[in-house]
Design a protein around this motif. Structure first.
Motif, PDB file in Angstrom:
ATOM      1  N   GLY A   1       0.772  -1.230   0.000  1.00  0.00           N
ATOM      2  CA  GLY A   1       0.000   0.000   0.000  1.00  0.00           C
ATOM      3  C   GLY A   1       0.807   1.287   0.000  1.00  0.00           C
ATOM      4  O   GLY A   1       0.274   2.342   0.345  1.00  0.00           O
ATOM      5  N   LEU A   2       2.058   1.229  -0.390  1.00  0.00           N
ATOM      6  CA  LEU A   2       2.855   2.447  -0.447  1.00  0.00           C
ATOM      7  C   LEU A   2       2.438   3.296  -1.640  1.00  0.00           C
ATOM      8  O   LEU A   2       2.024   2.774  -2.674  1.00  0.00           O
ATOM      9  N   GLY A   3       2.587   4.607  -1.469  1.00  0.00           N
ATOM     10  CA  GLY A   3       2.390   5.514  -2.585  1.00  0.00           C
ATOM     11  C   GLY A   3       3.561   5.398  -3.553  1.00  0.00           C
ATOM     12  O   GLY A   3       4.640   4.895  -3.197  1.00  0.00           O
ATOM     13  N   HIS A   4       3.375   5.892  -4.752  1.00  0.00           N
ATOM     14  CA  HIS A   4       4.399   5.745  -5.778  1.00  0.00           C
ATOM     15  C   HIS A   4       5.728   6.399  -5.385  1.00  0.00           C
ATOM     16  O   HIS A   4       6.787   5.799  -5.535  1.00  0.00           O
ATOM     17  N   GLY A   5       5.681   7.624  -4.887  1.00  0.00           N
ATOM     18  CA  GLY A   5       6.915   8.327  -4.523  1.00  0.00           C
ATOM     19  C   GLY A   5       7.687   7.629  -3.422  1.00  0.00           C
ATOM     20  O   GLY A   5       8.911   7.522  -3.481  1.00  0.00           O
ATOM     21  N   HIS A   6       6.972   7.140  -2.411  1.00  0.00           N
ATOM     22  CA  HIS A   6       7.629   6.441  -1.306  1.00  0.00           C
ATOM     23  C   HIS A   6       8.208   5.109  -1.779  1.00  0.00           C
ATOM     24  O   HIS A   6       9.337   4.749  -1.427  1.00  0.00           O
ATOM     25  N   ALA A   7       7.460   4.371  -2.574  1.00  0.00           N
ATOM     26  CA  ALA A   7       7.959   3.104  -3.110  1.00  0.00           C
ATOM     27  C   ALA A   7       9.187   3.346  -3.985  1.00  0.00           C
ATOM     28  O   ALA A   7      10.191   2.631  -3.891  1.00  0.00           O
ATOM     29  N   ASN A   8       9.119   4.353  -4.824  1.00  0.00           N
ATOM     30  CA  ASN A   8      10.228   4.677  -5.710  1.00  0.00           C
ATOM     31  C   ASN A   8      11.483   5.037  -4.914  1.00  0.00           C
ATOM     32  O   ASN A   8      12.582   4.594  -5.253  1.00  0.00           O
ATOM     33  N   ALA A   9      11.329   5.818  -3.858  1.00  0.00           N
ATOM     34  CA  ALA A   9      12.479   6.209  -3.037  1.00  0.00           C
ATOM     35  C   ALA A   9      13.132   4.991  -2.388  1.00  0.00           C
ATOM     36  O   ALA A   9      14.366   4.864  -2.394  1.00  0.00           O
ATOM     37  N   LEU A  10      12.339   4.097  -1.837  1.00  0.00           N
ATOM     38  CA  LEU A  10      12.893   2.896  -1.204  1.00  0.00           C
ATOM     39  C   LEU A  10      13.627   2.020  -2.210  1.00  0.00           C
ATOM     40  O   LEU A  10      14.726   1.524  -1.942  1.00  0.00           O
ATOM     41  N   VAL A  11      13.028   1.833  -3.370  1.00  0.00           N
ATOM     42  CA  VAL A  11      13.651   0.975  -4.389  1.00  0.00           C
ATOM     43  C   VAL A  11      14.927   1.616  -4.926  1.00  0.00           C
ATOM     44  O   VAL A  11      15.938   0.935  -5.102  1.00  0.00           O
ATOM     45  N   GLN A  12      14.892   2.904  -5.181  1.00  0.00           N
ATOM     46  CA  GLN A  12      16.087   3.596  -5.670  1.00  0.00           C
ATOM     47  C   GLN A  12      17.231   3.443  -4.684  1.00  0.00           C
ATOM     48  O   GLN A  12      18.355   3.140  -5.072  1.00  0.00           O
ATOM     49  N   TYR A  13      16.939   3.637  -3.398  1.00  0.00           N
ATOM     50  CA  TYR A  13      17.979   3.474  -2.389  1.00  0.00           C
ATOM     51  C   TYR A  13      18.440   2.015  -2.314  1.00  0.00           C
ATOM     52  O   TYR A  13      19.641   1.733  -2.240  1.00  0.00           O
ATOM     53  N   HIS A  14      17.505   1.097  -2.339  1.00  0.00           N
ATOM     54  CA  HIS A  14      17.819  -0.342  -2.262  1.00  0.00           C
ATOM     55  C   HIS A  14      18.748  -0.769  -3.399  1.00  0.00           C
ATOM     56  O   HIS A  14      19.711  -1.505  -3.172  1.00  0.00           O
ATOM     57  N   LEU A  15      18.470  -0.310  -4.595  1.00  0.00           N
ATOM     58  CA  LEU A  15      19.254  -0.734  -5.753  1.00  0.00           C
ATOM     59  C   LEU A  15      20.587  -0.002  -5.871  1.00  0.00           C
ATOM     60  O   LEU A  15      21.524  -0.543  -6.466  1.00  0.00           O
ATOM     61  N   HIS A  16      20.694   1.198  -5.312  1.00  0.00           N
ATOM     62  CA  HIS A  16      21.917   2.001  -5.460  1.00  0.00           C
ATOM     63  C   HIS A  16      22.274   2.733  -4.164  1.00  0.00           C
ATOM     64  O   HIS A  16      22.395   3.958  -4.151  1.00  0.00           O
ATOM     65  N   PRO A  17      22.484   2.009  -3.060  1.00  0.00           N
ATOM     66  CA  PRO A  17      22.751   2.680  -1.772  1.00  0.00           C
ATOM     67  C   PRO A  17      24.030   3.508  -1.777  1.00  0.00           C
ATOM     68  O   PRO A  17      24.143   4.484  -1.037  1.00  0.00           O
ATOM     69  N   GLU A  18      24.966   3.146  -2.614  1.00  0.00           N
ATOM     70  CA  GLU A  18      26.242   3.860  -2.653  1.00  0.00           C
ATOM     71  C   GLU A  18      26.086   5.299  -3.157  1.00  0.00           C
ATOM     72  O   GLU A  18      26.958   6.145  -2.917  1.00  0.00           O
ATOM     73  N   LYS A  19      24.995   5.588  -3.814  1.00  0.00           N
ATOM     74  CA  LYS A  19      24.774   6.922  -4.374  1.00  0.00           C
ATOM     75  C   LYS A  19      24.174   7.927  -3.385  1.00  0.00           C
ATOM     76  O   LYS A  19      24.177   9.115  -3.648  1.00  0.00           O
ATOM     77  N   TRP A  20      23.642   7.432  -2.278  1.00  0.00           N
ATOM     78  CA  TRP A  20      22.836   8.301  -1.414  1.00  0.00           C
ATOM     79  C   TRP A  20      23.337   8.328   0.016  1.00  0.00           C
ATOM     80  O   TRP A  20      23.578   7.298   0.623  1.00  0.00           O
ATOM     81  N   ALA A  21      23.444   9.531   0.571  1.00  0.00           N
ATOM     82  CA  ALA A  21      23.838   9.692   1.973  1.00  0.00           C
ATOM     83  C   ALA A  21      22.682   9.295   2.864  1.00  0.00           C
ATOM     84  O   ALA A  21      21.530   9.594   2.577  1.00  0.00           O
ATOM     85  N   ARG A  22      22.986   8.613   3.930  1.00  0.00           N
ATOM     86  CA  ARG A  22      21.962   8.229   4.906  1.00  0.00           C
ATOM     87  C   ARG A  22      22.567   8.282   6.291  1.00  0.00           C
ATOM     88  O   ARG A  22      23.557   7.609   6.568  1.00  0.00           O
ATOM     89  N   ASP A  23      21.961   9.078   7.149  1.00  0.00           N
ATOM     90  CA  ASP A  23      22.447   9.184   8.528  1.00  0.00           C
ATOM     91  C   ASP A  23      21.554   8.439   9.465  1.00  0.00           C
ATOM     92  O   ASP A  23      20.422   8.275   9.292  1.00  0.00           O
TER      93      ASP A  23
END
Length: 72
Positions: free
Chosen positions: A50-72
């Motif tokens: 039941g995730l919205g498109h933007g939230h699902a997209n953000a999770l998948v983008q991070y999941h597939l390419h974690p090296e690209k994104w800062a996360r604290d």
């Protein structure tokens, strides 16, 4: 704020608040999900969880390419 998350990680606080699961839990679900590939995983999160498109997209983008994104 120089240290503020950007990209997909900027959605994480809202995702946790709205859906009641931590991001690490969502990423674990994506690790074991049957579908593969960006589009299929986004569709799976939307249909099965039941995730919205933007939230699902953000999770998948991070999941597939974690090296690209800062996360604290």
């Amino acid at each position: 704020m120089a240290n503020a998350p950007h990209g997909p990680a900027s959605y994480f606080p809202a995702i946790e608040a709205k859906y009641g699961r931590g991001v690490d839990e969502w990423l674990t679900l994506l690790d074991v999900a049957e579908p593969t590939g960006h589009t299929a995983l986004v569709a799976w999160l939307k249909a099965e969880h039941g995730l919205g498109h933007g939230h699902a997209n953000a999770l998948v983008q991070y999941h597939l390419h974690p090296e690209k994104w800062a996360r604290d």
